[in-house]
Design an enzyme around this catalytic site. Sequence first.
Site, PDB file in Angstrom:
ATOM      1  N   ALA A 111       0.841  -1.199   0.000  1.00 40.98           N
ATOM      2  CA  ALA A 111       0.000   0.000   0.000  1.00 40.98           C
ATOM      3  C   ALA A 111       0.870   1.241   0.000  1.00 40.98           C
ATOM      4  CB  ALA A 111      -0.917  -0.019   1.217  1.00 40.98           C
ATOM      5  N   ASN A 112       0.262   2.402   0.136  1.00 39.23           N
ATOM      6  CA  ASN A 112       1.016   3.646   0.278  1.00 39.23           C
ATOM      7  C   ASN A 112       0.310   4.533   1.299  1.00 39.23           C
ATOM      8  OD1 ASN A 112      -0.852   5.595  -1.140  1.00 39.23           O
ATOM      9  ND2 ASN A 112      -0.534   4.097  -2.790  1.00 39.23           N
TER      10      ASN A 112
END
Length: 217
Positions: free
Chosen positions: A29-30
Amino acid sequence: LGTGPLAGRHVIVTSGPTHEPIDPVRYIANRSSGAQGAAIAAALRDLGARVSFVTGPATVPAPDGVTVIPVETAAQMRAAVEAALPADAAVMAAAVADWRVENGSDQKIKKTGALPVLHMAENPDILAWISRDARRPRLVVGFAAETQDVTAHATAKRARKGCDWIVANDVSPATGIMGGSHNTVTLITGTGPEDWPRMDKHAVAARLAARIAEAIA
Ligand code: C5P
C-alpha cells in the site's frame, strides 16, 4: 435534482491509495489518506455535480451525497472508472500503486524457511488511459506529487499523460502535505503554471471545483 453551476454534470473522482494483495492477509500500500480526493468530491457535490467517487481503502470517510464505489486494487479502480463513464470531467486524485504482485498466493504464505520472492507487474495508468480513450471526459485533471522541481516535472507529466490540467504539489517530508490538513499546489493548465497559496485541503478543493465549473458548466 441538484442546483448550482455543475447541476446536470457528472464528474468521476478517484481517491485514496490502492492495496495490492500479496496473499489473503497481506498487501502492498502507500500512505495516501484520501483527504484531498474526498474534499474535491464534496466540493463538486456542493456545486451541484453528480459525483462518482471511486475510492481505494482511504483513512478518511467518503463524503455524503456522492456515489461511493469502493475498490481495493488498481485493476479494480480502472474497471470502476470505465464502468462510470461517460462523464463530463474526471479528477484522478488517487495514489494508485505503480506495481502489483504478479505471483500472489490464494492461500496465506507460510514461514517455511525460504524467503518469499515477489514478482511485480506494472499497473494500468488510469489517468493516461482515460486521457486518450474515445470516451474521454471533456476535462481530465491529474495530480503530481513531486519532491523537487515541481513545476517542471508536473508540466512534463501533463504532456506525457495527455490530461488537461495537473494539480502539482511538493510532498517532501518537511512540507507535511502527505496526511496533513494543508496543501500548497501549483495548477498547470494549457496556459502554464499558477502557484496557489498554502490553503487547507478543503479550500484547495473549493477553488479547484470552481475552476472545473468554469471549464465545463
Ligand atoms: O505517474 P504518477 O503516479 O506520478 O501520476 C500521478 C497521476 O496519475 C495522479 O493523477 C494519479 O491518480 C494518476 N495515476 C493513475 N493510475 C496510475 C498511476 C497514476 O491514474 N496507475
